[in-house]
Design a protein around this motif. Structure first.
Motif, PDB file in Angstrom:
ATOM      1  N   UNK A   1       0.842  -1.208   0.000  1.00 47.02           N
ATOM      2  CA  UNK A   1       0.000   0.000   0.000  1.00 47.02           C
ATOM      3  C   UNK A   1       0.873   1.253   0.000  1.00 47.02           C
ATOM      4  N   UNK A   2       1.976   1.218   0.760  1.00 51.68           N
ATOM      5  CA  UNK A   2       2.917   2.352   0.776  1.00 51.68           C
ATOM      6  C   UNK A   2       3.382   2.604  -0.668  1.00 51.68           C
ATOM      7  N   UNK A   3       3.751   1.519  -1.347  1.00 49.24           N
ATOM      8  CA  UNK A   3       4.283   1.641  -2.713  1.00 49.24           C
ATOM      9  C   UNK A   3       3.207   2.095  -3.700  1.00 49.24           C
ATOM     10  N   UNK A   4       1.971   1.625  -3.525  1.00 52.98           N
ATOM     11  CA  UNK A   4       0.887   2.010  -4.440  1.00 52.98           C
ATOM     12  C   UNK A   4       0.627   3.516  -4.360  1.00 52.98           C
ATOM     13  N   UNK A   5       0.601   4.059  -3.138  1.00 52.86           N
ATOM     14  CA  UNK A   5       0.369   5.501  -2.969  1.00 52.86           C
ATOM     15  C   UNK A   5       1.579   6.288  -3.485  1.00 52.86           C
TER      16      UNK A   5
ATOM     17  N   UNK B   1      -3.749  -1.476  -1.170  1.00 53.32           N
ATOM     18  CA  UNK B   1      -2.953  -1.285  -2.391  1.00 53.32           C
ATOM     19  C   UNK B   1      -3.819  -1.503  -3.637  1.00 53.32           C
ATOM     20  N   UNK B   2      -4.667  -2.525  -3.596  1.00 53.16           N
ATOM     21  CA  UNK B   2      -5.515  -2.821  -4.758  1.00 53.16           C
ATOM     22  C   UNK B   2      -6.475  -1.662  -5.050  1.00 53.16           C
ATOM     23  N   UNK B   3      -6.990  -1.034  -3.993  1.00 55.39           N
ATOM     24  CA  UNK B   3      -7.907   0.108  -4.173  1.00 55.39           C
ATOM     25  C   UNK B   3      -7.168   1.290  -4.801  1.00 55.39           C
ATOM     26  N   UNK B   4      -5.931   1.508  -4.351  1.00 52.05           N
ATOM     27  CA  UNK B   4      -5.146   2.624  -4.893  1.00 52.05           C
ATOM     28  C   UNK B   4      -4.845   2.366  -6.376  1.00 52.05           C
ATOM     29  N   UNK B   5      -4.532   1.125  -6.698  1.00 49.83           N
ATOM     30  CA  UNK B   5      -4.243   0.768  -8.094  1.00 49.83           C
ATOM     31  C   UNK B   5      -5.466   1.073  -8.956  1.00 49.83           C
ATOM     32  N   UNK B   6      -6.641   0.776  -8.420  1.00 47.66           N
ATOM     33  CA  UNK B   6      -7.866   1.019  -9.190  1.00 47.66           C
ATOM     34  C   UNK B   6      -8.086   2.511  -9.434  1.00 47.66           C
TER      35      UNK B   6
END
Ligand code: UTP
Length: 234
Positions: A122-126, A188-193
């Motif tokens: 999640x850190x990486x996605x943001x 992380x998946x939500x941020x990717x979306x």
């Protein structure tokens, strides 16, 4: 020059201190950084899991156990910085804003965890969102995303390509506790979306898979994107 954010799973880089792959990953990361702006978020690996297990056995709450996990991710991040030497910014970024600031040095910027209730994915996605990355690469210890856990379900299907919505459906079914073990956490998946930044989940057990992915576009893993365009090579 493209901007790349890599989530380098602790289970790959440092499954245990004795069996770490830091030496193999240093030249791979240096090669990528010679052509691109690179951010690496390091996971906690086996040590984080051990500490979290001890914390749980002591009856310590999940949020505090997460804080202990974060400290281990930062310890691992420090080890990678030291191994990269001059190539890396000498301090672990403790926030996304700090990571952006450190990137002005043109060196590889390394982060660990930042806040309870998530993982370094999640850190990486943001971070990918905040630095406008061309691609977010999740380097992990499986050969791609499956419809369910292949260790528990013999009928689990492996995907070469998924949409962000399909990814959310898959990870949404898994749980989130300190040290939980899923291919990508639901945050992380939500941020990717929402970011529309393409995600590549690739098998990092052999570090050459990462360098090949970026140089040639040939790799073992799963692409998550709502675009038809080819994501790799860069
Ligand atoms: P990891 O990101 O390493 O989780 O963080 P992981 O799923 O075990 O990934 P691998 O195995 O390294 O690939 C380790 C633990 O640290 C806490 C969580 O408890 C997580 O499970 N953590 C990490 C946080 O609470 N917040 C963060 O931002 C990062």
């Amino acid at each position: 020059m493209k901007t790349i954010v890599i989530s380098l799973g602790g289970s790959i880089l440092i499954p245990s201190l004795e069996k770490n792959k830091i030496k193999e990953y240093v030249p791979v990361l240096e090669e990528i950084a010679a052509h691109h702006r690179l951010f690496v978020v390091v996971g906690g690996g086996g040590e984080a899991r051990r500490y979290i297990t001890v914390a749980r056995n002591l009856g310590i709450d999940e949020g505090t156990s997460d804080e202990i996990g974060i400290l281990i991710t930062r310890l691992n991040a420090n080890l990678l910085i030291a191994a990269l030497g001059e190539g890396a910014y000498p301090k672990v970024a403790e926030s996304h804003a700090e990571a952006k600031k450190f990137a002005e040095s043109k060196k590889i910027v390394i982060m660990g965890g930042i806040t309870p209730g998530q993982t370094t994915d999640a850190v990486a996605a943001v971070l990918a969102e905040r630095v406008g990355a061309s691609v977010f690469i999740n380097v992990t210890s499986v050969d791609g995303i499956y419809s369910s856990d292949p260790k528990k379900d013999k009928k689990a299907k492996r995907f070469d390509k998924l949409t962000p919505q399909q990814l959310l459906d898959i990870v949404g079914r898994a749980g989130l506790g300190a040290g939980s073990n899923i291919v990508l956490d639901v945050v992380a998946a939500r941020i990717v979306e929402r970011s529309h930044i393409p995600l590549v989940v690739l098998d990092g057990r052999d570090p050459r898979n990462l360098s090949c992915a970026i140089r040639t576009g040939e790799f073992t893993g799963t692409v998550v994107s709502d675009k038809k365009k080819k994501i790799l090579p860069l």
